[in-house]
Design a protein around this motif. Structure first.
Motif, short mmCIF file in Angstrom:
data_model
loop_
_atom_site.label_atom_id
_atom_site.label_comp_id
_atom_site.label_asym_id
_atom_site.label_seq_id
_atom_site.Cartn_x
_atom_site.Cartn_y
_atom_site.Cartn_z
N LEU A 112 14.12 6.85 -5.15
CA LEU A 112 13.29 7.44 -4.10
C LEU A 112 13.60 6.84 -2.74
CD1 LEU A 112 9.91 7.52 -6.05
CD2 LEU A 112 11.33 9.48 -5.45
N MET A 113 13.76 5.52 -2.66
CA MET A 113 14.02 4.89 -1.37
C MET A 113 15.36 5.33 -0.82
SD MET A 113 12.56 3.18 0.87
CE MET A 113 12.53 1.92 2.12
N ARG A 114 16.35 5.49 -1.68
CA ARG A 114 17.65 5.97 -1.19
C ARG A 114 17.51 7.35 -0.57
NH1 ARG A 114 20.01 3.50 -5.93
NH2 ARG A 114 19.86 5.49 -7.03
N ALA A 115 16.75 8.23 -1.21
CA ALA A 115 16.56 9.58 -0.68
C ALA A 115 15.79 9.55 0.64
CB ALA A 115 15.82 10.44 -1.69
N LEU A 116 14.75 8.74 0.72
CA LEU A 116 13.97 8.64 1.96
C LEU A 116 14.82 8.12 3.11
CD1 LEU A 116 10.72 7.13 0.40
CD2 LEU A 116 10.91 9.38 1.47
N ARG A 117 15.67 7.14 2.84
CA ARG A 117 16.51 6.58 3.90
C ARG A 117 17.61 7.56 4.31
NH1 ARG A 117 18.67 0.83 2.85
NH2 ARG A 117 18.97 0.96 5.11
N ARG A 118 18.19 8.27 3.33
CA ARG A 118 19.22 9.27 3.67
C ARG A 118 18.65 10.32 4.61
NH1 ARG A 118 21.01 9.08 -1.80
NH2 ARG A 118 19.64 10.83 -2.28
N LEU A 119 17.42 10.74 4.36
CA LEU A 119 16.80 11.79 5.16
C LEU A 119 16.16 11.26 6.43
CD1 LEU A 119 15.14 13.78 2.24
CD2 LEU A 119 17.13 14.47 3.59
N GLY A 120 16.08 9.94 6.56
CA GLY A 120 15.45 9.36 7.75
C GLY A 120 13.96 9.62 7.81
N ILE A 121 13.30 9.75 6.66
CA ILE A 121 11.86 9.99 6.64
C ILE A 121 11.13 8.67 6.91
CG2 ILE A 121 9.89 10.69 5.21
CD1 ILE A 121 11.77 12.57 3.74
N PRO A 122 10.30 8.60 7.95
CA PRO A 122 9.56 7.37 8.22
C PRO A 122 8.74 6.95 7.00
CG PRO A 122 9.37 8.91 10.05
CD PRO A 122 10.02 9.66 8.94
N THR A 123 8.90 5.70 6.57
CA THR A 123 8.31 5.27 5.31
C THR A 123 7.64 3.91 5.43
OG1 THR A 123 10.03 6.47 4.08
CG2 THR A 123 8.80 4.78 2.88
N LEU A 124 6.39 3.84 4.96
CA LEU A 124 5.70 2.58 4.79
C LEU A 124 5.78 2.19 3.31
CD1 LEU A 124 2.41 3.27 6.83
CD2 LEU A 124 4.64 2.50 7.67
N VAL A 125 5.78 0.89 3.03
CA VAL A 125 5.79 0.41 1.66
C VAL A 125 4.41 -0.20 1.36
CG1 VAL A 125 6.85 -1.17 0.00
CG2 VAL A 125 8.26 -0.05 1.75
N PHE A 126 3.82 0.20 0.22
CA PHE A 126 2.54 -0.37 -0.20
C PHE A 126 2.75 -1.08 -1.53
CE2 PHE A 126 -1.68 -0.13 -2.28
CZ PHE A 126 -2.41 -0.81 -1.33
N VAL A 127 2.59 -2.39 -1.53
CA VAL A 127 2.70 -3.18 -2.75
C VAL A 127 1.33 -3.21 -3.41
CG1 VAL A 127 3.20 -5.44 -3.74
CG2 VAL A 127 4.62 -4.56 -1.89
#
Length: 672
Positions: A112-127
């Motif tokens: 999922l993170m690879r796809a989000l970064r490829r698309l440049g989708i702004p992403t927050l991480v929640f642990v």
């Protein structure tokens, strides 16, 4: 009011749906928290989701915080339902990637993170799950930085980690260590901050927060929040990050209509309901709305009803404007992935995940249910096109494509619960592909030789780069004959390549039309149309498979099978027994990496063998082995290439093919 279309993504069981419940509760949309385990989560509305405790279909809910209307899309976490996630990615303004503080970075997390970064989708991480025994914070942060993205920064700290009383405290201006880490991270993408960092001139804290928001919205950095969806710890800080750091939807409501359909469901009367993200323009009830399919020209549907999401509910409206997600009724021919409106959506997003690599034959328990089964599967394919319904009328079998065994179980339960059709499945098999190994050409000329059709078609097949799909080009002038004839050839080329020389889908090839010819429309003296003297699109549709398969035969094809990249963690004392099993399953492991009293093994394994490895691993490792795998590439099949029978037509057998065409035409009547 600003709108934020937000996706919640995670590996299965990381707490994604529980976080959605907590956000709705914090925003006052619901008065009581639902539970995934109890089957009361708001976004798990399907009976099957409630029974199994997993998300199967994406769901949209909404809430308002700080004058921002958030349309929150809860997506499945299980890899068998990755297609649902892919469709959602194209409509998001931002995302929250949920990581379990106990299990850490898992296979689906990385995908999922690879796809989000490829698309440049702004992403927050929640642990999530900081209240659970075994939860980690600093150690997990280092793992996320190493395995997901180096552009991550913790926005707070945790006290009481691993206990029910775990508390999360946000960093602020009074935390010099946080400001220093923030400056170091942001300086990588800002020359002014880089100068300040090198000259040891710390900028003002508001400047750092402003730049953090700017770089987050560009997808360059990923703020990380600790918390617990169950206790609510850390969730207020995450909500603050949604409104401060993620971008609002953009678009002009007064411009031309442009949108994308990312989900289809059926209403109580069987009508299609399209979930669409509107990028520009305004859609109104009674509008004639163009719907564009990938392989056909646009058709229109009349909008009969519109709903938008408002504080948790889908509410009827007379119109919906840019930036919103709307449920639209009346678009009878619409399908998942279709653009709607007069202009295409901005920056169309290509496929991010591999198509299904498994296939199974669906068998009705009662022979009399065969027709009902086909109709039911056709409706499921509307909602999930990657099911790729395939019928073999020769064997009277229906096959569907799958990502895994869990998806098979869900299809079986859905057919029983929603359609009253009990089914069983044949053994799951791997879906292979064919690629041309060389170039080939063929030609059939009108009224010449054994050509029974009033058409001239010449085609050349050439190999193309892996992953490029099928490209059709014209090597003749577009005005050489009516456009509908060219269109008929292209559509038939794509349809015919669904089964190559060995019966598998042919891909990564370039098909060029090198010759064309037709007889213009002719009439008798009394002005009636004479089919025997005039070419039709049907002539080109019937002739093209013969020419294409002849060209493909000359080119030759190679059968390839899907290969997964795997990551395997096993106890050190199990290495000696696991290694021979990997060899028997045709896996190619790399050098083992010691990890304390365990080994990490990475390598490649045929997709057809992944399930076997999953089944064998627990007894070999006393239940301590952890396997992650994801599709990586296609590779030539080792040994005899698997074949499957051709179905409703076989242009490789010219006589049989022509007999089938003749029977079809005679049944259709003299007008054909």
């Amino acid at each position: 009011m600003r709108t934020l279309n937000l996706g919640i993504l995670a590996h299965v069981d990381a707490g994604k749906t529980s976080l959605t419940e907590r956000l709705l509760y914090a925003a006052g949309v619901i008065d009581e928290l639902g539970s995934v385990d109890a089957g009361s989560a708001r976004t798990d509305s399907l009976a099957l989701e409630r029974r199994r405790g997993i998300t199967i279909k994406s769901a949209v809910v909404s809430f308002v915080v700080d004058a921002v209307a958030v349309n929150l899309i809860d997506t499945p976490g299980h890899p068998d339902f990755i297609a649902e996630v892919e469709r959602v990615l194209g409509v998001l303004d931002g995302a929250v990637l949920v990581v379990s503080a106990v299990e850490g970075v898992q296979a689906q997390t990385r995908v999922l993170m690879r796809a989000l970064r490829r698309l440049g989708i702004p992403t927050l991480v929640f642990v999530n799950k900081v209240d659970r025994p075994g939860a980690r914070d600093e150690d997990l942060l280092r793992s996320i930085s190493a395995r997901l993205t180096t552009g991550v920064i913790a926005m707070g700290s945790v006290a009481g980690l691993g206990t029910r009383d775990a508390r999360c405290t946000p960093y602020g201006e009074a935390d010099p260590g946080f400001s220093a880490r923030l400056l170091e991270l942001l300086a990588e993408h800002d020359d002014g901050l880089l100068d300040a960092y090198l000259e040891e001139r710390p900028p003002a804290y508001p400047r750092l927060r402003s730049e953090l928001a700017a770089q987050t919205r560009l997808g360059l950095v990923h703020p990380l929040y600790y918390g617990s969806a169950i206790t609510g710890a850390g969730v207020p800080d995450l909500i603050g990050g949604l409104t401060e750091l993620l971008p609002a939807a953009e678009g002009r409501s007064g411009g031309p209509v442009s949108g994308t359909v990312f989900k289809i469901e059926r209403g109580p009367d069987g009508e299609r309901i399209a979930y669409a993200r509107l990028f520009s323009g305004t859609v109104r009830v009674r509008d004639r709305l163009p719907v564009r399919h990938a392989e056909t020209t646009a058709e229109e549907g009349k909008v009969t009803a519109i709903e938008v999401f408002d504080r948790g509910e889908a509410v009827g409206r007379s119109e919906a404007g840019a930036g919103l997600i709307a449920r639209i009724r009346g678009l009878d021919g619409v399908r998942v992935g279709d653009p709607i409106g007069t202009v295409p959506p901005p920056n169309p997003r290509a496929r991010q995940f591999a198509p299904p690599t498994l296939e199974t034959v669906v068998v009705p328990a009662e022979r009399t249910d065969r027709g009902a089964l086909h109709l039911a599967l056709a409706q499921l394919a509307e909602q999930d096109p990657l099911i790729a319904l395939r019928e073999d009328p020769v064997r009277r079998e229906i096959s569907v494509s799958l990502y895994g065994e869990v998806q098979k179980e869900v299809v079986q339960a859905t057919l029983a619960d929603d359609f009253g059709v009990e089914v069983t499945f044949r053994e799951t098999t791997t879906i292979c592909i064919e690629r041309p190994t060389g170039s080939g050409s063929a030609l059939e000329i009108i009224d010449t030789g054994a050509n029974p059709f009033l058409a001239t078609v010449g085609l050349r097949v050439d190999p193309a780069p892996p992953g490029s799909g099928v490209e059709f080009r014209l090597g003749v002038e577009l005005g050489a004959m009516p456009y509908t004839f060219f269109r008929a050839v292209e559509e038939t080329v794509r349809e015919t390549l669904s089964q190559g020389l060995c019966g598998w889908r042919v891909t990564d090839c370039l098909v060029t039309m090198t010759r064309s010819g037709y007889w213009p429309r002719q009439s008798h003296a009394h002005a009636t149309f004479d089919k025997s003297m005039s070419s039709t699109a049907g002539d080109f549709r019937n002739l093209t498979p013969l020419v294409l398969m002849a060209a493909l035969t000359e080119a030759g094809t190679e059968v390839l099978e899907p290969v997964h990249r795997f990551r395997l963690e096993i106890p050190a004392d199990a290495y000696g027994v696991v290694l021979p099993v990997l060899g028997r399953l045709r896996a190619v492991p790399g050098e083992p990496v010691p990890m304390g009293d365990a080994y990490l093994i990475e390598g490649e394994i045929p997709a057809a063998r992944v399930h076997d490895l999953e089944q064998r691993l627990p007894p070999l490792t006393s239940g301590e082995g952890v396997l992650e795998s994801v599709f990586d590439h296609y590779a030539p099949v080792q040994g005899p290439a698997p074949t499957r029978p051709r179905t409703d037509h076989d242009p490789l057998n010219r006589e049989e093919y022509l007999l089938r065409v003749l029977r079809r035409v005679s049944r259709a009547g003299p007008s054909h």
